[in-house]
Design a protein around this motif. Structure first.
Motif: not given
Length: 290
Positions: A215-221
């Motif tokens: 999810g970091a790829i789509i800005t999920y922290p």
């Protein structure tokens, strides 16, 4: 008895050979680990100053714990949604209707073949364009949907294979006592298959938890992204990633251990129930139960 057919018990010589191989492998792993530590020491990566920030409260309250919270939130929602999806489509693959089986099989095989990261990016871009949810909720929704579709498809296949691998006679016994085929599937076969599938389910839960890091790829922290941001700002990114990896290992080990204990306990209870009820099925020659 069946285990002996599939696996011959090793003799004394084989056991000694296996013990020697295990010792040599352990020494090799320990040697590689020591060599890596020496290289890291030469590069200054073992300097206490690089590890000291992780003893500070602010590191955890501002970075790691919020990241862990978001990781567990996405994983929890994905696990619950995957369980529902997998059960529905698993039952669909076992349906007596050819159309339902075909539709369920197509859906399951399609989402098992699509990479999780690709689905996350697709949902992130699509939901952002539709504007049906708040912008800050889009990354979480995209992560949960992608994990649900992929892992739910895996769960559906586990349900199907678990039912097919049950001992013969389960459905016949259920039909003999008046249950319909659908009732036999829901009340007799699937519950037994779920017990047998617990180890595989535990492995898939670990996969879900780890895949939240995508999810970091789509800005999920999530946790890995929080560790990366902290490490980049403090010049100790390798140490930050190692700490995050350790947190993942502890949680995944806990999930696996919990599932194994649950499977063992349920197996003992099931076996005990079967042994306790078996004598009531024996009828004496005079017609009375023994």
């Amino acid at each position: 008895m069946s285990d002996l057919v599939l696996f011959d018990v090793p003799g004394p010589r084989s056991r000694r050979r296996m013990a020697v191989v295990n010792v040599l492998a352990a020494l090799l792993v320990a040697g590689v680990g020591a060599w890596v530590l020496v290289l890291l020491g030469r590069k200054g990566q073992l300097d206490p100053a690089l590890w000291q920030p992780f003893l500070a409260e602010g590191t955890w309250t501002s970075y790691l714990l919020p990241g862990l919270r978001d990781t567990l939130r996405a994983a929890g929602l994905a696990i619950a949604a995957s369980a529902v999806f997998g059960l529905l489509f698993g039952l669909g693959r076992l349906s007596g209707s050819r159309v339902v089986r075909w539709v369920s099989g197509t859906v399951v095989e399609f989402f098992r073949a699509v990479p999780v990261l690709l689905m996350m990016i697709f949902f992130y871009a699509g939901i952002s364009q539709l504007r049906v949810v708040e912008p800050q909720d889009v990354p979480l929704l995209a992560v949960v949907l992608a994990l649900m579709l992929y892992n739910g498809s895996v769960f559906a296949e586990l349900v199907r294979s678990g039912v097919h691998n049950l001992p013969h006679g389960q459905r016949e016994a259920a039909l003999a006592v008046g249950l319909r085929p659908g009732q036999s599937l829901r009340l007799v076969e699937v519950p037994q298959a779920l017990i047998a599938m617990l180890p595989a389910i535990a492995s898939q839960l670990v996969v879900i938890l780890k895949d939240t890091a995508l999810g970091a790829i789509i800005t999920y922290p999530e946790l890995l992204d929080a560790a990366r941001r902290f490490g980049s700002g403090n010049g100790n990114i390798m140490q930050a990633l190692l700490v995050a990896a350790l947190v993942f290992i502890v949680i995944n080990y806990g999930l696996t251990t919990l599932a194994q204990r649950l499977a063992s306990r349920v197996g003992r209870l099931t076996a005990g129930t079967a042994r306790a009820e078996a004598p009531s099925l024996v009828v004496a020659p005079g017609g009375a139960d023994r």
